[in-house]
Design a protein around this motif. Structure first.
Motif, short mmCIF file in Angstrom:
data_model
loop_
_atom_site.label_atom_id
_atom_site.label_comp_id
_atom_site.label_asym_id
_atom_site.label_seq_id
_atom_site.Cartn_x
_atom_site.Cartn_y
_atom_site.Cartn_z
N ASP A 1 78.19 34.66 11.83
CA ASP A 1 77.71 34.84 10.45
C ASP A 1 78.87 35.08 9.48
O ASP A 1 79.76 35.88 9.77
CB ASP A 1 76.79 36.07 10.36
CG ASP A 1 75.57 35.96 11.25
OD1 ASP A 1 75.66 35.37 12.34
OD2 ASP A 1 74.52 36.50 10.85
N ASP B 1 74.19 31.12 8.84
CA ASP B 1 74.20 32.29 7.95
C ASP B 1 75.45 32.30 7.07
O ASP B 1 76.32 33.16 7.20
CB ASP B 1 74.02 33.60 8.72
CG ASP B 1 72.56 33.81 9.12
OD1 ASP B 1 71.78 32.85 9.05
OD2 ASP B 1 72.22 34.95 9.49
N ASN C 1 69.13 31.43 10.52
CA ASN C 1 67.83 31.80 9.96
C ASN C 1 67.90 31.96 8.44
O ASN C 1 66.86 31.92 7.77
CB ASN C 1 67.31 33.09 10.62
CG ASN C 1 68.17 34.30 10.32
OD1 ASN C 1 69.39 34.27 10.52
ND2 ASN C 1 67.57 35.35 9.83
N HIS C 2 69.10 32.14 7.88
CA HIS C 2 69.20 32.24 6.42
C HIS C 2 69.19 30.88 5.74
O HIS C 2 69.11 30.81 4.52
CB HIS C 2 70.44 33.04 6.02
CG HIS C 2 70.23 34.51 6.14
ND1 HIS C 2 69.99 35.34 5.07
CD2 HIS C 2 70.19 35.30 7.24
CE1 HIS C 2 69.81 36.59 5.49
NE2 HIS C 2 69.93 36.59 6.81
N HIS D 1 72.20 29.89 16.63
CA HIS D 1 72.33 31.10 15.81
C HIS D 1 71.69 32.33 16.47
O HIS D 1 72.30 33.39 16.53
CB HIS D 1 71.71 30.88 14.43
CG HIS D 1 71.90 32.05 13.52
ND1 HIS D 1 73.13 32.38 12.99
CD2 HIS D 1 71.04 33.00 13.09
CE1 HIS D 1 73.01 33.47 12.25
NE2 HIS D 1 71.76 33.87 12.30
N HIS E 1 74.22 36.13 14.63
CA HIS E 1 72.96 36.71 14.12
C HIS E 1 72.89 38.22 14.09
O HIS E 1 72.12 38.79 13.34
CB HIS E 1 71.81 36.13 14.95
CG HIS E 1 70.42 36.33 14.42
ND1 HIS E 1 70.10 36.25 13.09
CD2 HIS E 1 69.24 36.60 15.07
CE1 HIS E 1 68.79 36.45 12.95
NE2 HIS E 1 68.26 36.66 14.13
MN LIG Z 1 71.05 35.60 11.15
#
Ligand SMILES: [Mn+2]
Length: 281
Positions: free
Chosen positions: A50, A78, A110-111, A159, A235
């Motif tokens: 990230d 991310d 996930n972002h 991720h 993550h």
């Molecule tokens: Mn994440």
């Protein structure tokens, strides 16, 4: 190389709306036809966790490109949220991915969905500098980013981690990632799930949604089904910047300082699956 891309690689951070549209377009051209799981021959890799808008950390990664010539750099997602220079961070990673397609791979975290980017920061930074419509060029770019990597020598990277409901690359590739959200439950979990020690399969995850915690039983089944020896994921914040799980068969990496909570690192993986955490100074 495209002029906008080469200028961005040389440190140009102020981009006009049209520049963002162009960058998003070339990124989409680069990744649209890739499978969800990108398969590569590379056996020397550097994994970047990230970044969350910490452009300084990304500049440290960019300098490592020369030091680790011959390595494939894999960004695990991310790019925006939290940090001060989210737009600039996404733009530079995108420029690296299209400027050095043989050396840099950009995956989806996930972002990289419209809802998360709207709620947690990238959206507000985009509309501060650009029109609302430019945000759609970012979310269109998110929608093409591949979800995972598998190398011939036995690394699987993504991720979040092991999803419930898929035990092979074919099953992951059968899902569709082409949307502003991760509507496929398998792909959503690849971006959201977290590992914890213990001989169990899956448990609820306090992150909410349909995210899960996966234990060693699920990890072992996925590892056998997909066919790999080492998983690298990101993550989660760990103070050392790297944390092993399952006797070192899974390595979690984080490449932002998170306001001083983390000693940010990247992870080098060599031909014998030997690993070396590298500090981002
Ligand atoms: Mn994440």
């Amino acid at each position: 190389m495209n002029q906008l891309v080469s200028e961005t690689l040389r440190g140009r951070t102020v981009l006009k709306d049209e520049d963002v549209w162009e960058l998003s377009g070339v990124l989409q051209d680069r990744y649209r036809s890739e499978k969800n799981v990108v398969e590569v021959d590379a056996d020397r890799l550097v994994f970047v966790g990230d970044l969350h808008g910490e452009y300084e950390c990304l500049l440290s990664v960019q300098r490592l490109l020369d030091d680790y010539n011959g390595h494939l750099f894999v960004f695990l997602g991310d790019y925006g949220e939290r940090g001060p220079l989210q737009v600039e961070t996404f733009n530079l990673v995108a420029a690296m991915a299209v400027g050095y397609p043989e050396r840099v791979l950009m995956l989806r975290g996930n972002h990289e969905t419209a809802s998360v980017a709207t709620r947690y920061g990238l959206y507000s930074q985009v509309v501060k500098s650009y029109g609302h419509s430019t945000f759609r060029h970012y979310t269109s770019a998110f929608s093409v980013l591949p979800m995972a990597l598998r190398t011939k020598h036995g690394v699987f990277a993504c991720h979040g981690g092991v999803p419930e409901g898929a035990l092979s690359v074919a099953e992951i590739d059968a899902c569709s990632r082409y949307g502003e959200e991760l509507d496929s439950s398998v792909l959503y979990q690849i971006a959201w799930n977290d590992p914890r020690e213990g001989d169990f399969r899956f448990r609820p995850n306090q992150r909410g949604g349909s995210s899960r915690i996966f234990g060693e039983k699920a990890f072992r089944e996925f590892k056998e089904g997909v066919g790999f020896e080492l998983m690298v994921r990101a993550h989660e914040v760990f103070p050392a910047g790297v944390k092993p799980f399952f006797s070192g068969q899974l390595q979690s990496i984080f490449s932002a300082s998170s306001g001083g909570q983390v000693a940010p690192k990247v992870l080098r993986v060599g031909p014998n699956l030997d690993i070396e955490p590298i500090n981002l100074a």
